[in-house]
Motif scaffolding. Sequence first.
Motif, PDB file in Angstrom:
ATOM      1  N   ALA A 157      -5.439   5.838 -10.788  1.00 48.03           N
ATOM      2  CA  ALA A 157      -5.282   6.740 -11.924  1.00 48.03           C
ATOM      3  C   ALA A 157      -5.530   6.010 -13.242  1.00 48.03           C
ATOM      4  O   ALA A 157      -6.133   6.554 -14.175  1.00 48.03           O
ATOM      5  CB  ALA A 157      -3.889   7.362 -11.911  1.00 48.03           C
ATOM      6  N   ILE A 158      -5.080   4.777 -13.327  1.00 50.96           N
ATOM      7  CA  ILE A 158      -5.252   3.998 -14.554  1.00 50.96           C
ATOM      8  C   ILE A 158      -6.666   3.437 -14.662  1.00 50.96           C
ATOM      9  O   ILE A 158      -7.262   3.423 -15.726  1.00 50.96           O
ATOM     10  CB  ILE A 158      -4.214   2.859 -14.614  1.00 50.96           C
ATOM     11  CG1 ILE A 158      -2.799   3.433 -14.723  1.00 50.96           C
ATOM     12  CG2 ILE A 158      -4.492   1.918 -15.789  1.00 50.96           C
ATOM     13  CD1 ILE A 158      -1.710   2.389 -14.619  1.00 50.96           C
ATOM     14  N   SER A 159      -7.211   2.953 -13.538  1.00 52.38           N
ATOM     15  CA  SER A 159      -8.512   2.279 -13.564  1.00 52.38           C
ATOM     16  C   SER A 159      -9.361   2.753 -12.388  1.00 52.38           C
ATOM     17  O   SER A 159      -9.449   2.077 -11.354  1.00 52.38           O
ATOM     18  CB  SER A 159      -8.303   0.759 -13.506  1.00 52.38           C
ATOM     19  OG  SER A 159      -9.520   0.067 -13.636  1.00 52.38           O
ATOM     20  N   TYR A 178       0.815  -1.212   0.000  1.00 58.79           N
ATOM     21  CA  TYR A 178       0.000   0.000   0.000  1.00 58.79           C
ATOM     22  C   TYR A 178       0.850   1.262   0.000  1.00 58.79           C
ATOM     23  O   TYR A 178       0.502   2.269   0.622  1.00 58.79           O
ATOM     24  CB  TYR A 178      -1.007   0.012   1.157  1.00 58.79           C
ATOM     25  CG  TYR A 178      -0.528  -0.563   2.469  1.00 58.79           C
ATOM     26  CD1 TYR A 178       0.194   0.209   3.376  1.00 58.79           C
ATOM     27  CD2 TYR A 178      -0.810  -1.878   2.813  1.00 58.79           C
ATOM     28  CE1 TYR A 178       0.623  -0.314   4.587  1.00 58.79           C
ATOM     29  CE2 TYR A 178      -0.384  -2.412   4.014  1.00 58.79           C
ATOM     30  CZ  TYR A 178       0.328  -1.629   4.901  1.00 58.79           C
ATOM     31  OH  TYR A 178       0.747  -2.152   6.096  1.00 58.79           O
ATOM     32  N   ASP A 179       1.981   1.201  -0.715  1.00 54.85           N
ATOM     33  CA  ASP A 179       2.756   2.405  -0.973  1.00 54.85           C
ATOM     34  C   ASP A 179       1.841   3.441  -1.624  1.00 54.85           C
ATOM     35  O   ASP A 179       1.103   3.121  -2.566  1.00 54.85           O
ATOM     36  CB  ASP A 179       3.922   2.080  -1.903  1.00 54.85           C
ATOM     37  CG  ASP A 179       4.687   3.324  -2.308  1.00 54.85           C
ATOM     38  OD1 ASP A 179       5.548   3.775  -1.532  1.00 54.85           O
ATOM     39  OD2 ASP A 179       4.391   3.871  -3.397  1.00 54.85           O
ATOM     40  N   ILE A 204      -7.644   3.728  -1.728  1.00 55.16           N
ATOM     41  CA  ILE A 204      -8.014   2.448  -1.110  1.00 55.16           C
ATOM     42  C   ILE A 204      -9.460   2.511  -0.662  1.00 55.16           C
ATOM     43  O   ILE A 204      -9.851   3.376   0.127  1.00 55.16           O
ATOM     44  CB  ILE A 204      -7.067   2.121   0.066  1.00 55.16           C
ATOM     45  CG1 ILE A 204      -5.636   1.939  -0.464  1.00 55.16           C
ATOM     46  CG2 ILE A 204      -7.529   0.870   0.802  1.00 55.16           C
ATOM     47  CD1 ILE A 204      -4.591   1.739   0.612  1.00 55.16           C
ATOM     48  N   ASP A 205     -10.273   1.579  -1.168  1.00 55.44           N
ATOM     49  CA  ASP A 205     -11.707   1.601  -0.906  1.00 55.44           C
ATOM     50  C   ASP A 205     -12.086   0.962   0.419  1.00 55.44           C
ATOM     51  O   ASP A 205     -13.142   1.289   0.972  1.00 55.44           O
ATOM     52  CB  ASP A 205     -12.444   0.893  -2.044  1.00 55.44           C
ATOM     53  CG  ASP A 205     -12.287   1.630  -3.360  1.00 55.44           C
ATOM     54  OD1 ASP A 205     -12.861   2.730  -3.489  1.00 55.44           O
ATOM     55  OD2 ASP A 205     -11.578   1.123  -4.250  1.00 55.44           O
ATOM     56  N   GLU A 243      -3.362   8.918   5.098  1.00 56.19           N
ATOM     57  CA  GLU A 243      -2.438   9.595   4.176  1.00 56.19           C
ATOM     58  C   GLU A 243      -3.237   9.919   2.911  1.00 56.19           C
ATOM     59  O   GLU A 243      -3.951   9.059   2.383  1.00 56.19           O
ATOM     60  CB  GLU A 243      -1.255   8.684   3.869  1.00 56.19           C
ATOM     61  CG  GLU A 243      -0.112   9.362   3.121  1.00 56.19           C
ATOM     62  CD  GLU A 243      -0.335   9.463   1.630  1.00 56.19           C
ATOM     63  OE1 GLU A 243       0.186  10.402   1.010  1.00 56.19           O
ATOM     64  OE2 GLU A 243      -1.042   8.593   1.086  1.00 56.19           O
ATOM     65  N   PRO A 244      -3.201  11.147   2.410  1.00 56.01           N
ATOM     66  CA  PRO A 244      -4.148  11.572   1.377  1.00 56.01           C
ATOM     67  C   PRO A 244      -4.229  10.664   0.155  1.00 56.01           C
ATOM     68  O   PRO A 244      -5.327  10.390  -0.346  1.00 56.01           O
ATOM     69  CB  PRO A 244      -3.658  12.981   1.014  1.00 56.01           C
ATOM     70  CG  PRO A 244      -3.003  13.478   2.267  1.00 56.01           C
ATOM     71  CD  PRO A 244      -2.350  12.270   2.880  1.00 56.01           C
ATOM     72  N   ARG A 245      -3.099  10.211  -0.353  1.00 57.88           N
ATOM     73  CA  ARG A 245      -3.149   9.371  -1.549  1.00 57.88           C
ATOM     74  C   ARG A 245      -3.769   8.007  -1.244  1.00 57.88           C
ATOM     75  O   ARG A 245      -4.539   7.470  -2.051  1.00 57.88           O
ATOM     76  CB  ARG A 245      -1.746   9.215  -2.138  1.00 57.88           C
ATOM     77  CG  ARG A 245      -1.220  10.488  -2.811  1.00 57.88           C
ATOM     78  CD  ARG A 245       0.256  10.415  -3.061  1.00 57.88           C
ATOM     79  NE  ARG A 245       1.001  10.346  -1.808  1.00 57.88           N
ATOM     80  CZ  ARG A 245       2.314  10.193  -1.716  1.00 57.88           C
ATOM     81  NH1 ARG A 245       3.034  10.071  -2.827  1.00 57.88           N
ATOM     82  NH2 ARG A 245       2.911  10.165  -0.546  1.00 57.88           N
TER      83      ARG A 245
END
Length: 396
Positions: free
Chosen positions: A129-131, A119-120, A177-178, A170-172
């Motif tokens: 971003a891709i999917s 989970y980096d 992560i759902d 962490e914002p990203r």
Amino acid sequence: MTIADHRRDRRRFLRLLAAAGLTILTGCRPRPTPTTAPTLPATFTPTPSPRPSPTPTPPPVTPTPTAAPSPTPAPPTPTATPFPPGPPSKLGVFIARYEPSLFALLRTGNVAVVKTLEYDPNFVAEIKAISPQTLVIARYTPLPTPDLAAFDPLAAARQFVETLLPIATEPRRLAAIDAWEAYNEPVPTDAGQMAALAAFEAERTRLLAAAGIRSCVGNFGTGQPALELWPAFFPALAAVREHGGFLGLHEYSAPYLWFGSGRHQLDPSADEGDTGWLTLRYRKVYRQHLQPAGLAVPLVITELGIDGGVTPRPGPPGLGWRDFADFWQAEGRVSTTAAGFYIEQLAWYDAELQKDDYVRGAAIYALAAFAGWASFELLGPAATILEQYLAVHPPR
């Protein structure tokens, strides 16, 4: 004539010859004219030609090398027959570590779920971003399996949330992560232990929801828990229903993915219909317990695949799908490649998932696994075939 006169006359003679464009051969042999090497097949190694004669006349003749007979070409490696277009897919993948080939699958736009132990923030952000429509489930890996017989579920839930919140917020990660899992494959052995686990899952679901984080609860192993224990887990499912989470289950079988379902039983007279004891067991859970209780929460099969560790079963020893390739060949089940046949089994399972609206997706274990689990990995031809399958079977 003196020696000096002789040398003087010789020098004059040489100058005259040079003026006429001639030379004296002083024992040096002429260099043979280079010949252009023939163009040969890449697999052909020519025998060196004999050196040409040092005599300048007649010109040397370079013999033509005799080509060795062309080897009989090996039979071509069979390739899996491309899957035809079909209904929406619910397949996805499990990933234990960073593996860039995941992005090729995601670019089909048709990966239903990614279950990740990596989970980096940059990695999970790239997945989304891709999917963007892919469901991403993460598991906090350093969590030890609890002793459910001596367990304070509420204290354990608070401790878990305190540990996870700095990571999950962490914002990203928060954006990508759902849902987060907790314990992996807990094994409650009675209703009391199941109730304690349910209390833990319900409390951590509520606490995480207050921070905008959803939960995936349960994450029970194949064939677990005993069906009669499910009512004791209802409090966790009620919390999931309230806060928009998921139920996680694992489903494996061997030597074929359908063993233990339908007529594929050790007892040839047995028939489980469209359910199973290993794969498709989830239908027993929902039909017997969750649907009657109004708790048919969204389901994610967070691990799926061939696993020889399920017992009792037919077939040879083995772990992941690669260990059963020779057995499948010997059984006459493989028409092209073992990798292709494995994806055919996953396509069978996918077709079953599509019949149940409450199933969000199933993560094949694994696109990339930890060391020691290579027999489960899809990397290589299996991943390429899966990519083709996903490209013609879009998600819902």
